[in-house]
Design an enzyme around this catalytic site. Structure first.
Site, PDB file in Angstrom:
ATOM      1  N   ARG A  99      19.551 -31.666 -92.001  1.00 24.67           N
ATOM      2  CA  ARG A  99      19.768 -33.057 -92.402  1.00 24.67           C
ATOM      3  C   ARG A  99      18.602 -33.578 -93.264  1.00 24.67           C
ATOM      4  NH1 ARG A  99      18.943 -38.187 -90.288  1.00 24.67           N
ATOM      5  NH2 ARG A  99      17.378 -37.220 -88.953  1.00 24.67           N
ATOM      6  N   LYS A 100      17.443 -33.848 -92.670  1.00 28.39           N
ATOM      7  CA  LYS A 100      16.298 -34.346 -93.460  1.00 28.39           C
ATOM      8  C   LYS A 100      15.053 -33.487 -93.278  1.00 28.39           C
ATOM      9  CE  LYS A 100      17.424 -39.209 -94.025  1.00 28.39           C
ATOM     10  NZ  LYS A 100      16.936 -40.591 -93.842  1.00 28.39           N
ATOM     11  N   ARG A 152       9.553 -32.050 -79.948  1.00 31.06           N
ATOM     12  CA  ARG A 152       9.534 -32.978 -81.089  1.00 31.06           C
ATOM     13  C   ARG A 152       9.457 -34.398 -80.545  1.00 31.06           C
ATOM     14  NH1 ARG A 152      14.370 -33.339 -85.687  1.00 31.06           N
ATOM     15  NH2 ARG A 152      13.089 -34.321 -87.309  1.00 31.06           N
ATOM     16  N   SER A 179      17.928 -37.543 -84.675  1.00 33.28           N
ATOM     17  CA  SER A 179      18.547 -36.277 -85.077  1.00 33.28           C
ATOM     18  C   SER A 179      19.712 -35.917 -84.151  1.00 33.28           C
ATOM     19  CB  SER A 179      17.479 -35.177 -85.057  1.00 33.28           C
ATOM     20  OG  SER A 179      18.006 -33.958 -85.493  1.00 33.28           O
ATOM     21  N   THR A 235      16.228 -24.017 -84.307  1.00 33.86           N
ATOM     22  CA  THR A 235      16.790 -23.096 -85.304  1.00 33.86           C
ATOM     23  C   THR A 235      15.673 -22.599 -86.233  1.00 33.86           C
ATOM     24  OG1 THR A 235      18.727 -24.521 -85.221  1.00 33.86           O
ATOM     25  CG2 THR A 235      18.695 -22.852 -86.944  1.00 33.86           C
ATOM     26  N   MET A 294      16.083 -22.646 -95.744  1.00 31.32           N
ATOM     27  CA  MET A 294      17.040 -22.570 -94.632  1.00 31.32           C
ATOM     28  C   MET A 294      18.288 -23.398 -94.924  1.00 31.32           C
ATOM     29  SD  MET A 294      14.682 -22.265 -91.191  1.00 31.32           S
ATOM     30  CE  MET A 294      16.087 -22.559 -90.132  1.00 31.32           C
ATOM     31  N   LYS A 310      17.550 -30.632 -80.871  1.00 28.31           N
ATOM     32  CA  LYS A 310      17.088 -31.174 -82.161  1.00 28.31           C
ATOM     33  C   LYS A 310      15.583 -31.173 -82.372  1.00 28.31           C
ATOM     34  CE  LYS A 310      20.001 -31.494 -84.247  1.00 28.31           C
ATOM     35  NZ  LYS A 310      20.744 -30.254 -84.660  1.00 28.31           N
ATOM     36  N   LYS A 340      18.082 -18.039 -76.741  1.00 22.93           N
ATOM     37  CA  LYS A 340      17.892 -19.481 -76.964  1.00 22.93           C
ATOM     38  C   LYS A 340      18.362 -20.263 -75.747  1.00 22.93           C
ATOM     39  CE  LYS A 340      20.292 -23.199 -79.436  1.00 22.93           C
ATOM     40  NZ  LYS A 340      21.194 -23.599 -80.520  1.00 22.93           N
ATOM     41  N   THR A 341      17.645 -21.342 -75.433  1.00 17.91           N
ATOM     42  CA  THR A 341      18.138 -22.248 -74.382  1.00 17.91           C
ATOM     43  C   THR A 341      17.702 -23.685 -74.650  1.00 17.91           C
ATOM     44  OG1 THR A 341      18.335 -22.616 -72.005  1.00 17.91           O
ATOM     45  CG2 THR A 341      16.142 -22.050 -72.793  1.00 17.91           C
ATOM     46  N   HIS A 342      18.539 -24.610 -74.193  1.00 23.19           N
ATOM     47  CA  HIS A 342      18.139 -26.022 -74.144  1.00 23.19           C
ATOM     48  C   HIS A 342      17.932 -26.465 -72.695  1.00 23.19           C
ATOM     49  CE1 HIS A 342      18.536 -26.813 -78.324  1.00 23.19           C
ATOM     50  NE2 HIS A 342      19.839 -26.861 -78.403  1.00 23.19           N
TER      51      HIS A 342
HETATM   52  P1  A3P Z   1      16.819 -33.628 -88.697  1.00 24.92           P
HETATM   53  O1  A3P Z   1      18.162 -33.925 -88.129  1.00 24.92           O
HETATM   54  O2  A3P Z   1      15.804 -34.671 -88.342  1.00 24.92           O
HETATM   55  O3  A3P Z   1      16.833 -33.324 -90.144  1.00 24.92           O
HETATM   56  P2  A3P Z   1      17.627 -27.902 -83.913  1.00 24.92           P
HETATM   57  O4  A3P Z   1      17.538 -26.645 -84.697  1.00 24.92           O
HETATM   58  O5  A3P Z   1      16.784 -27.879 -82.675  1.00 24.92           O
HETATM   59  O6  A3P Z   1      19.024 -28.314 -83.702  1.00 24.92           O
HETATM   60  O7  A3P Z   1      16.912 -29.034 -84.787  1.00 24.92           O
HETATM   61  C1  A3P Z   1      17.467 -29.465 -86.001  1.00 24.92           C
HETATM   62  C2  A3P Z   1      16.448 -30.336 -86.682  1.00 24.92           C
HETATM   63  O8  A3P Z   1      15.413 -29.510 -87.237  1.00 24.92           O
HETATM   64  C3  A3P Z   1      17.055 -31.096 -87.867  1.00 24.92           C
HETATM   65  O9  A3P Z   1      16.289 -32.293 -87.983  1.00 24.92           O
HETATM   66  C4  A3P Z   1      16.780 -30.124 -88.997  1.00 24.92           C
HETATM   67  O10 A3P Z   1      16.826 -30.704 -90.286  1.00 24.92           O
HETATM   68  C5  A3P Z   1      15.370 -29.676 -88.643  1.00 24.92           C
HETATM   69  N1  A3P Z   1      15.005 -28.389 -89.273  1.00 24.92           N
HETATM   70  C6  A3P Z   1      15.677 -27.233 -89.229  1.00 24.92           C
HETATM   71  N2  A3P Z   1      15.063 -26.301 -89.956  1.00 24.92           N
HETATM   72  C7  A3P Z   1      13.959 -26.886 -90.478  1.00 24.92           C
HETATM   73  C8  A3P Z   1      12.912 -26.433 -91.341  1.00 24.92           C
HETATM   74  N3  A3P Z   1      12.890 -25.201 -91.807  1.00 24.92           N
HETATM   75  N4  A3P Z   1      11.943 -27.311 -91.679  1.00 24.92           N
HETATM   76  C9  A3P Z   1      11.957 -28.586 -91.196  1.00 24.92           C
HETATM   77  N5  A3P Z   1      12.923 -29.069 -90.390  1.00 24.92           N
HETATM   78  C10 A3P Z   1      13.921 -28.224 -90.031  1.00 24.92           C
END
Ligand code: A3P
Length: 304
Positions: free
Chosen positions: A266-267, A139, A147, A60, A241, A56, A115-117
């Protein structure tokens, strides 16, 4: 793309949340643990690019940026498939017919965007042997926790998070898939001094995405025009996105990711933790944060 995941492949399939196993003290999906030897033995190519993050952190978003940089801003090529098919997630092992990250990677020619976590100590050694470039995105812990909580609620490919209060404790102790946020961000922070690792921050990307995109471009040895950079920026905004089915995980069957519970996109802000943390949770968090992070030279922003 090499693999199809049409709804008919899943007829009669009952989705169950995974069990967690453990590799060297790090909780991972049991299926990943079962094939750990193969994952550790993954053979990276010197031209492969690895995008790494704790869950999170915005991986992506970074994947989309790297894909756009690699294709010189070709938005159509970046729509060749959903994120999870374009960029093999090396430790991912899902039930058939979904290919594992290793199978997907094997089906592609380098240079691949992977990709990796995984925390740094579990990374397959061939990435270092081949001196691959790695882009790490970090983050702040509070927003990562919020998140991740919502993501575990909607994603049946992860354990049930329980309620927010229980999750708060689990996250702080690292009792979640891929382990402790603290160990993850600190481990990769150290690795950047020994390897080709670009360490980036979600908060910096929110603050000035054009600056951060240029930074990634330079790290990848590319020199794109202002016009192309602007195209990359426009293609990777939160709104763009969120509306892009190849980036918003809407192509994932709803019995895996139920976006009505919480959307993947999400946000996309800094500071949503303020809507979740109680005053007493914030005190507990700050104490633990100080204990783990003080004097380590790694500074996060929890608001802009
Ligand atoms: P929130 O849940 O706080 O909205 P990951 O890709 O590592 O799973 O992370 C997902 C988080 O990145 C989510 O956060 C998602 O909304 C946010 N995210 C993905 N694309 C984004 C973008 N283009 N700009 C800002 N935040 C983004």
């Amino acid at each position: 793309m090499a693999f199809e995941r049409n709804a008919e492949h899943f007829v009669g399939y009952v989705m169950q949340r995974p069990f967690l196993g453990c590799v060297s003290g790090v909780p991972l999906d049991q299926r990943t643990c079962d094939t750990w030897g193969d994952i550790l033995n993954f053979q990276a190519h010197p031209e492969d690019i690895l995008v790494a993050a704790y869950p999170k952190a915005g991986i992506t978003w970074m994947q989309e940026i790297v894909d756009m940089i690699y294709t010189d801003g070709d938005t159509e090529r970046c729509r060749r498939g959903p994120t999870y098919d374009r960029h093999p997630f090396i430790e991912a092992v899902a039930p058939k017919p979904v290919p594992s990250g290793l199978q997907l990677a094997d089906s592609m020619k380098p240079p691949r965007i992977l990709k990796t976590h995984l925390p740094v100590q579990l990374l397959p050694p061939s990435f270092w042997v081949q001196d691959c470039k790695v882009i790490y995105i970090a983050r702040n812990a509070k927003d990562s926790m919020v998140s991740y909580f919502h993501f575990q609620r909607m994603n049946k490919g992860l354990p049930d998070p329980g309620n927010w209060e229980a999750y708060f404790s689990k996250f702080l102790t690292g009792d979640v898939q891929w382990g402790s946020w603290f160990d993850h961000v600190l481990g990769w922070w150290k690795a950047k001094d020994q390897h080709q690792v670009l360490y980036t921050f979600y908060e910096d990307m929110i603050e000035d995405p054009r600056r951060e995109i240029s930074k990634v471009m330079r790290f990848l040895g590319k020199d794109l025009s202002e016009e192309v950079l602007e195209k990359i920026y426009q293609h990777t905004t939160f709104q763009a996105m969120k509306e892009n089915p190849m980036a918003n995980y809407s192509t994932m069957p709803s019995f895996v990711m139920d976006q009505s519970v919480s959307p993947f996109m999400r946000k996309g802000i800094v500071g949503d933790w303020k809507n979740h943390f109680t005053v007493s949770q914030n005190i507990t968090f700050e104490e633990e944060y100080k204990r783990r992070m003080e004097g380590r030279g790694l500074i996060f922003r929890t608001q802009l």
